[in-house]
Design a protein around this motif. Structure first.
Motif, mmCIF file in Angstrom:
data_model
loop_
_atom_site.group_PDB
_atom_site.id
_atom_site.type_symbol
_atom_site.label_atom_id
_atom_site.label_comp_id
_atom_site.label_asym_id
_atom_site.label_seq_id
_atom_site.Cartn_x
_atom_site.Cartn_y
_atom_site.Cartn_z
ATOM 1 N N LYS A 267 24.596 6.024 -26.864
ATOM 2 C CA LYS A 267 25.264 6.273 -28.078
ATOM 3 C C LYS A 267 26.388 7.270 -28.065
ATOM 4 O O LYS A 267 27.462 6.963 -28.940
ATOM 5 C CB LYS A 267 24.108 7.108 -29.025
ATOM 6 C CG LYS A 267 23.110 6.252 -29.323
ATOM 7 C CD LYS A 267 22.112 6.655 -30.394
ATOM 8 C CE LYS A 267 20.848 5.850 -30.786
ATOM 9 N NZ LYS A 267 19.889 6.670 -31.529
ATOM 10 N N LYS A 268 26.526 8.183 -27.385
ATOM 11 C CA LYS A 268 27.546 9.206 -27.029
ATOM 12 C C LYS A 268 28.833 8.496 -26.623
ATOM 13 O O LYS A 268 29.929 8.566 -27.191
ATOM 14 C CB LYS A 268 27.317 10.113 -26.207
ATOM 15 C CG LYS A 268 26.398 11.178 -26.923
ATOM 16 C CD LYS A 268 26.124 12.338 -25.965
ATOM 17 C CE LYS A 268 24.973 13.341 -26.647
ATOM 18 N NZ LYS A 268 24.559 14.388 -25.518
ATOM 19 N N ARG A 269 28.640 7.398 -25.541
ATOM 20 C CA ARG A 269 29.583 6.630 -24.947
ATOM 21 C C ARG A 269 30.229 5.526 -26.166
ATOM 22 O O ARG A 269 31.509 5.390 -26.125
ATOM 23 C CB ARG A 269 29.211 5.835 -23.843
ATOM 24 C CG ARG A 269 30.356 5.024 -23.102
ATOM 25 C CD ARG A 269 29.769 4.310 -21.801
ATOM 26 N NE ARG A 269 28.465 3.267 -22.377
ATOM 27 C CZ ARG A 269 28.905 2.176 -22.762
ATOM 28 N NH1 ARG A 269 29.998 1.776 -22.930
ATOM 29 N NH2 ARG A 269 27.630 1.496 -23.121
ATOM 30 N N ASP B 197 30.985 6.004 -29.112
ATOM 31 C CA ASP B 197 31.510 6.957 -29.999
ATOM 32 C C ASP B 197 33.211 6.635 -29.346
ATOM 33 O O ASP B 197 33.932 6.802 -30.155
ATOM 34 C CB ASP B 197 31.621 8.479 -29.880
ATOM 35 C CG ASP B 197 30.441 8.670 -30.844
ATOM 36 O OD1 ASP B 197 30.061 7.888 -31.760
ATOM 37 O OD2 ASP B 197 29.593 9.477 -30.688
ATOM 38 N N SER B 198 33.378 6.229 -28.110
ATOM 39 C CA SER B 198 34.727 6.228 -27.485
ATOM 40 C C SER B 198 35.239 4.949 -27.484
ATOM 41 O O SER B 198 36.209 4.577 -26.839
ATOM 42 C CB SER B 198 34.980 6.779 -26.140
ATOM 43 O OG SER B 198 33.881 6.158 -25.252
ATOM 44 N N THR C 155 35.013 2.858 -34.246
ATOM 45 C CA THR C 155 34.274 2.881 -33.107
ATOM 46 C C THR C 155 32.948 2.075 -33.031
ATOM 47 O O THR C 155 32.628 1.505 -34.230
ATOM 48 C CB THR C 155 33.606 4.472 -32.830
ATOM 49 O OG1 THR C 155 32.502 4.462 -33.771
ATOM 50 C CG2 THR C 155 34.816 5.456 -33.147
ATOM 51 N N ASN D 70 30.146 2.866 -32.904
ATOM 52 C CA ASN D 70 29.068 3.424 -33.868
ATOM 53 C C ASN D 70 29.339 3.620 -35.212
ATOM 54 O O ASN D 70 28.921 4.219 -35.835
ATOM 55 C CB ASN D 70 28.959 4.919 -33.184
ATOM 56 C CG ASN D 70 28.046 4.889 -31.989
ATOM 57 O OD1 ASN D 70 27.285 4.170 -32.071
ATOM 58 N ND2 ASN D 70 28.318 6.056 -31.324
ATOM 59 N N GLN E 156 32.349 4.260 -36.882
ATOM 60 C CA GLN E 156 33.095 5.536 -37.370
ATOM 61 C C GLN E 156 34.590 5.004 -37.496
ATOM 62 O O GLN E 156 35.163 4.657 -36.457
ATOM 63 C CB GLN E 156 32.962 6.592 -36.661
ATOM 64 C CG GLN E 156 31.391 7.402 -36.643
ATOM 65 C CD GLN E 156 31.105 7.813 -37.984
ATOM 66 O OE1 GLN E 156 32.150 8.526 -38.739
ATOM 67 N NE2 GLN E 156 29.850 7.520 -38.360
ATOM 68 N N LYS F 67 38.427 5.148 -37.572
ATOM 69 C CA LYS F 67 39.360 5.940 -36.822
ATOM 70 C C LYS F 67 40.810 5.992 -37.393
ATOM 71 O O LYS F 67 41.456 6.948 -37.509
ATOM 72 C CB LYS F 67 39.411 5.514 -35.169
ATOM 73 C CG LYS F 67 38.060 6.229 -34.521
ATOM 74 C CD LYS F 67 37.964 7.701 -34.404
ATOM 75 C CE LYS F 67 36.764 8.031 -33.587
ATOM 76 N NZ LYS F 67 36.766 9.442 -33.691
ATOM 77 N N ASN G 22 27.345 -2.473 -30.571
ATOM 78 C CA ASN G 22 26.382 -1.286 -30.516
ATOM 79 C C ASN G 22 24.911 -1.878 -30.452
ATOM 80 O O ASN G 22 24.322 -1.567 -29.521
ATOM 81 C CB ASN G 22 26.339 -0.785 -31.817
ATOM 82 C CG ASN G 22 25.674 0.595 -32.053
ATOM 83 O OD1 ASN G 22 24.232 0.583 -32.092
ATOM 84 N ND2 ASN G 22 26.004 1.639 -32.503
#
Length: 107
Positions: free
Chosen positions: A23-25, A27-28, A45, A47, A49, A51, A85
């Motif tokens: 999940k953190k990855r 984000d990029s 992203t 996730n 989001q 940008k 995702n």
């Protein structure tokens, strides 16, 4: 019996950690989407989001047209981000599922 249970719990915790790391990855992981004519470009992203949004000045003259472009392009971007995702998270979850008798349907 308890040895197997302890091993399964350890594997589940390991999988949970891998899911959080994924999940953190995500984000990029950036997904670029644009309208068919290129007047609107969106970067989002995996996730989901937002940008960036790049709007051609020609679209600023007609609010209704701009709104239509935003809705269509954002929905396409969100759809692609959701697919990335879900694919990534499902892969990690499937890989980490312990071998529980009768639960083969999830593999």
């Amino acid at each position: 019996m308890f040895g197997d249970l302890t091993g399964m719990m350890g594997k589940l915790k390991e999988t949970q950690k891998k899911i959080e790391d994924t999940k953190k990855r995500l984000d990029s992981v950036l997904i670029d989407e644009s309208s068919s004519d290129g007047l609107l470009k969106i970067t989002i992203t995996a996730n989901r989001q937002i940008k960036s949004i790049d709007i051609d000045p020609a679209l600023l003259e007609d609010n209704e047209q701009l709104e239509d472009y935003l809705v269509l392009t954002l929905n396409k971007a969100i759809g692609r981000a959701t697919q990335v995702n879900e694919t990534e998270l499902a892969s990690v979850a499937k890989e980490g599922m312990p071998n529980i008798p009768g639960m083969d349907m999830f593999k």
